[in-house]
Design a protein around this motif. Structure first.
Motif: not given
Length: 253
Positions: A37-38, A40-42, A45, A61
């Protein structure tokens, strides 16, 4: 795995993201969904990298959401590994630099010494768009040359209008740098400088010409990645030539 131990290198992070998905797809239910999740978020973004992510990463997600998806896509572990690997190829190749022309880093370095916050930022956008958004890349290539010409004209205190198009701006900058063909008598030099001017004229009109053209069936003719690469690499080469000439002629502070 704690977030403190996540790699910082983008390529290593992309590889880790792929490995987490492969682990879950091949039955390893202990693969860290927090790390996934971390990471993927990076990536999501970052607009440039988000476009290169596999679609299922953008929509899944968590690893728990990914698990039923991959089971439907492929029945065997080997097929799942292959499916995930192929989906990550565009991102991995981009981070490895395979989508970049040999002169990309040289051009980037030269432009960064000229105006790190302006010209170099525009060049970076052009590099990122070549394969994913050819039309946008051509537009940014034109903007790159316009930005370089305007910066040079500002330094030379040569007036220009904000309505001036790229060929006009380049003509003024070339004249100010003694790069106009009619400022030279040696035929090879005149030919090279004349060719550069023709290339700039082509970049200035390519985007509009392609958009206004129509092929069979009346459908608009769209630029391909190869058109975008030609425009971006040509713009980078000419921009570098202008910047190097300008910096060479500027008096030392």
């Amino acid at each position: 795995m704690s977030f403190d131990f996540l790699p910082t290198d983008p390529l290593e992070r992309a590889t880790m993201l792929e490995n987490l998905l492969v682990a879950r797809a091949t039955g390893d239910m202990t693969a860290s969904t927090q790390d996934y999740e971390q990471l993927r978020r990076d990536f999501v973004s970052d607009p440039a990298l988000k476009a290169l992510l596999p679609p299922f990463v953008r929509t899944c997600r968590t690893l728990d959401v990914f698990w039923p998806f991959i089971k439907e896509q492929a029945a065997t572990y080997a097929d799942r590994r292959r499916f995930i690997g192929e989906a990550f190829t565009p991102l991995i190749e981009h981070l490895e630099g395979r989508n970049r022309a040999p002169a990309d880093h040289v051009v980037s370095d030269v432009l960064q010494t000229f105006d790190a916050d302006g010209v170099h930022a525009v060049w970076s956008k052009a590099l990122n768009r070549r394969t994913q958004d050819p039309e946008g890349a051509i537009t940014v290539a034109r903007t790159l040359l316009e930005s370089v010409c305007k910066r040079i004209l500002d330094d030379l205190r040569v007036p220009y209008s904000e309505k001036d198009d790229l060929p006009k701006l380049y003509g003024l900058a070339a004249k100010g740098l003694n790069l106009a063909p009619d400022q030279h008598t040696l035929e090879p030099i005149k030919a090279i400088l004349g060719g550069a001017m023709n290339l700039v004229n082509g970049i200035g009109t390519l985007r509009n010409r392609l958009s206004d053209s129509h092929g069979r069936g009346g459908k608009p003719v769209k630029p391909s990645p190869r058109h975008a690469s030609l425009a971006v690499n040509t713009a980078g080469a000419i921009a570098t030539f202008l910047v190097e000439t300008h910096l060479d002629r500027k008096p030392a502070p």
